[in-house]
Design a protein around this motif. Structure first.
Motif, short mmCIF file in Angstrom:
data_model
loop_
_atom_site.label_atom_id
_atom_site.label_comp_id
_atom_site.label_asym_id
_atom_site.label_seq_id
_atom_site.Cartn_x
_atom_site.Cartn_y
_atom_site.Cartn_z
N LYS A 99 0.81 -1.21 0.00
CA LYS A 99 0.00 0.00 0.00
C LYS A 99 0.85 1.27 0.00
O LYS A 99 0.54 2.24 -0.68
N VAL A 100 1.94 1.24 0.78
CA VAL A 100 2.77 2.44 0.91
C VAL A 100 3.44 2.79 -0.41
O VAL A 100 3.39 3.93 -0.88
N LYS A 101 4.05 1.78 -1.06
CA LYS A 101 4.74 2.05 -2.33
C LYS A 101 3.75 2.42 -3.43
O LYS A 101 4.03 3.29 -4.27
N ALA A 102 2.59 1.75 -3.44
CA ALA A 102 1.59 2.09 -4.45
C ALA A 102 1.12 3.53 -4.29
O ALA A 102 0.97 4.27 -5.27
N ALA A 103 0.91 3.94 -3.05
CA ALA A 103 0.50 5.31 -2.79
C ALA A 103 1.60 6.30 -3.18
O ALA A 103 1.33 7.39 -3.71
N ARG A 104 2.85 5.93 -2.93
CA ARG A 104 3.97 6.81 -3.30
C ARG A 104 4.08 6.95 -4.82
O ARG A 104 4.39 8.02 -5.35
#
Length: 701
Positions: A99-104
């Motif tokens: 989720k974190v990398k996708a959001a970034r």
């Protein structure tokens, strides 16, 4: 004060009258609150989207200044859909993108992310990902490129990406070309407002013929969602005016006429039908008329032996072995079922429909005719097996047999029980699956619950003078003693029965008048009076609310499980009654199968529940716990096809409450039924016409 701003949406609130209330920050960081009616903005924005908005700021006594939106256009969609695609699609699993990398990625690229992936721009992606991860992401994106293109399109216009595969199944080649050619094809997957907004942004003008036809179809689809297959011209014109934003009916008339000319809809009498619904109704009518054309005396009389003598012998043999005599109605029903290629048998609780089927089975076996008997639910099919002592299946199982071409292709007699629940698509599937020389007997009670899906079939057939039918009305002596059939007869004809106050364990039907928070206490009071009685069931109208089955189940579970072993996180304890929620043909468990948890098993292999379900012990492992639910209380719909010695029915004002619901709940009881709740709501439901009478359908015989 006039305001024009580009706003990043931060919060969305429930709107009124189909509109939207939301807040966000403009380019300068100032927080603004907006109110938009449906005709100014076509859907509620999503958090994270950027919109260009213009309108007038007005003070509100509670919320302060609010901008009343007059114009709004989407500048940048949210990244939620693309992020969901990267996180949930199997092609991207194992790439280390959470989720974190996708959001970034979305924060870095925004809508340009899809362009970077389509171009395979690994260099740009390494600003967020390691080179190896960026390369693998590009390769995975290319592997699902066709789907990704559709996802990108859906993302741009705010559609759910889960539609991508559904759309591609309909148009596997040139998917986007099909949608751009006529954007209103998306009406098969989404509502009018969203599709119209997308179409207008793609350059479709208000008067475009595609938009005219689509508005007509959208109106009929909405009517279909409300269970109607036929819509009057006046109602359709009014609906089209509303969707197209037209101020007079001339525009709507032109749209309806065009839709008929282009065969997008079907004119039927003084109304109109969606193409699919009209085709299904016509197919059913034609197939049933074919069956009727093979009536007695013709070469299609499937029982070609000395049928009268065999029928008389079979009735006499049954009466002797069962030690009961068939009444005149039952004898007529047996004669009808074995002589007619298509017929309908109706009757209320305790009128002996099962007895008729037992005799029909005897005759069929004697002359060598295979019988395929079935019901909609697995629970009803099981009761059919038990009552007739012959095999029975679900309708779904029969349809699968038909797909595999394993249905007997001779001259089978197909018997369908609980036929009042058959909706139009299911009946259409059944008649298409019937062998060419089959005969069909529909059995049911038209006063019970109507189909959940759209259309009406059995109810129309049961009232048609052109269909061979017998209604059983005489209540058997054994059933009459409880008083339930007499009360049921009054209710099914809209007469409020005189119900006495509840007086503990007895036979018959009573009423506990109550309301509000006291309702559950009164239900518990009845259950305490029945302590020690077996086969007790609460039948609720709804799942939610104080008197809904969820609340009743939670309260009774908490009371019963206080000192018992339990699985807190699942809400199950030893001794809990449970209901199975799916059809499992391998385990021979059905949607509606009832039982009880006997033991919680803890082992090295994981946790499981040893349950007694449908007369046998079954072990249910933890991965399948979602297949069961508590059953201190179940819905009336789930109970159709079942019977219980004692039944409690909470009755309160509700949009679902009508005569068929009251009648169906009542006739689930064998010895005693107690209604608990609002007597005025009960009486209003009994005296008013059933909701199914309000359905407008084109089907007739």
């Amino acid at each position: 004060m006039r305001i024009s701003a580009t706003v990043s949406i931060s919060t969305v609130y429930p709107g009124t009258s189909g509109g939207a209330i939301f807040s966000g920050r403009d380019a300068a960081g100032a927080r603004l609150r907006f109110v938009a009616s449906r005709d100014r903005i076509f859907r509620a924005p999503l958090t994270g989207e950027v919109w260009s908005i213009a309108g007038e700021s007005r003070p509100h006594p509670t919320y302060g200044d609010q901008v009343h939106v007059e114009k709004a256009s989407l500048v940048r969609p949210t990244g939620r859909l693309v992020i969901d695609f990267l996180l949930k699609h199997p092609a991207f699993h194992g790439l280390g993108i959470g989720k974190v990398k996708a959001a970034r990625l979305w924060a870095e690229f925004g809508p340009d992310l899809q362009d970077a992936l389509f171009r395979g721009d690994v260099g740009k992606l390494t600003g967020v990902l390691a080179t190896d991860s960026a390369q693998k992401l590009v390769e995975a994106w290319r592997a699902v490129a066709d789907e990704a293109i559709v996802v990108a399109f859906l993302t741009r216009y705010g559609f759910d990406i889960r539609l991508a595969n559904k759309i591609r199944k309909v148009w596997p080649l040139e998917t986007l070309a099909k949608l751009r050619e006529n954007p209103y094809r998306m009406l098969a997957f989404a509502d009018w407002e969203k599709v119209d907004r997308m179409s207008r942004s793609l350059g479709v003008i208000r008067e475009d013929p595609r938009r005219q036809v689509a508005a007509v179809e959208a109106c009929l689809y909405r009517r279909l969602d409300a269970k109607h297959t036929l819509t009057s011209r006046a109602m359709l014109l009014e609906g089209v005016c509303g969707l197209m934003g037209a101020r007079n009916t001339d525009v709507a008339r032109a749209a309806v006429d065009r839709a008929v000319r282009e065969r997008a809809i079907v004119a039927a009498g003084d109304g109109y039908q969606p193409l699919g619904a009209a085709a299904m109704e016509n197919a059913i009518t034609n197939r049933l008329r074919e069956l009727l054309a093979g009536a007695p005396g013709s070469e299609r009389n499937l029982f070609s032996v000395n049928l009268s003598a065999i029928t008389a012998e079979s009735i006499a043999g049954f009466e002797k072995s069962a030690k009961l005599n068939l009444n005149a109605g039952q004898r007529s029903a047996v004669e009808m079922a074995v002589h007619q290629a298509f017929s309908v048998l109706t009757g209320g609780a305790g009128t002996g429909k099962t007895t008729v089927l037992q005799v029909v089975h005897r005759i069929a076996e004697q002359v060598g005719i295979p019988v395929l008997q079935m019901a909609l639910s697995g629970r009803a099919a099981q009761r059919m097996r038990e009552a007739t002592e012959r095999p029975a299946s679900t309708i779904a199982s029969f349809l699968r047999m038909a797909e595999r071409r394993t249905v007997p292709q001779g001259e089978p007699l197909v018997i369908i029980d609980e036929a009042s629940m058959l909706d139009l698509p299911l009946m259409y599937s059944i008649v298409r699956a019937l062998p060419a020389r089959a005969r069909l007997l529909l059995v049911g009670d038209p006063y019970q619950l109507p189909p959940i899906g759209f259309g009406l079939v059995f109810q129309v057939l049961a009232a048609s003078p052109n269909v061979p039918r017998v209604e059983l009305v005489e209540v058997h002596r054994q059933a009459r003693s409880s008083g339930i059939p007499q009360v049921a007869r009054e209710i099914r004809h809209g007469i409020v029965p005189p119900l006495s106050a509840f007086a503990g364990v007895s036979a018959g039907v009573s009423f506990v008048e109550t309301g509000g928070a006291a309702a559950v206490d009164d239900i518990l009071g009845v259950l305490r009076e029945w302590r020690g009685c077996d086969d007790v069931q609460v039948l609720g109208l709804t799942k939610g609310g104080a008197s809904g089955i969820r609340n009743i189940n939670a309260i009774l579970h908490a009371m019963a499980s206080a000192t018992k072993p339990k699985l807190e996180e699942w809400g199950f304890a030893e001794g809990d009654p449970i209901i199975y929620l799916v059809n499992d043909y391998q385990k021979e468990l059905w949607n509606g199968s009832l039982g009880r948890i006997e033991t919680i098993i803890m082992s090295d292999g994981g946790r499981s529940l040893l349950c007694f379900l449908d007369g046998a012990r079954r072990e249910i492992p933890e991965p399948e716990f979602h297949r069961i639910d508590l059953a201190y209380a179940i819905t009336v719909h789930k109970a159709q096809g079942s019977q219980f010695k004692r039944v409690i029915v909470p009755v309160f004002r509700n949009r679902l409450l009508d005569r068929t619901l009251v009648y169906t709940a009542l006739t689930r009881g064998v010895e005693q039924v107690v209604f608990v709740g609002d007597r005025h709501a009960f009486e209003a439901a009994v005296t008013a016409p059933p909701h199914s009478h309000e359905r407008h359908v084109g089907f007739s015989m």
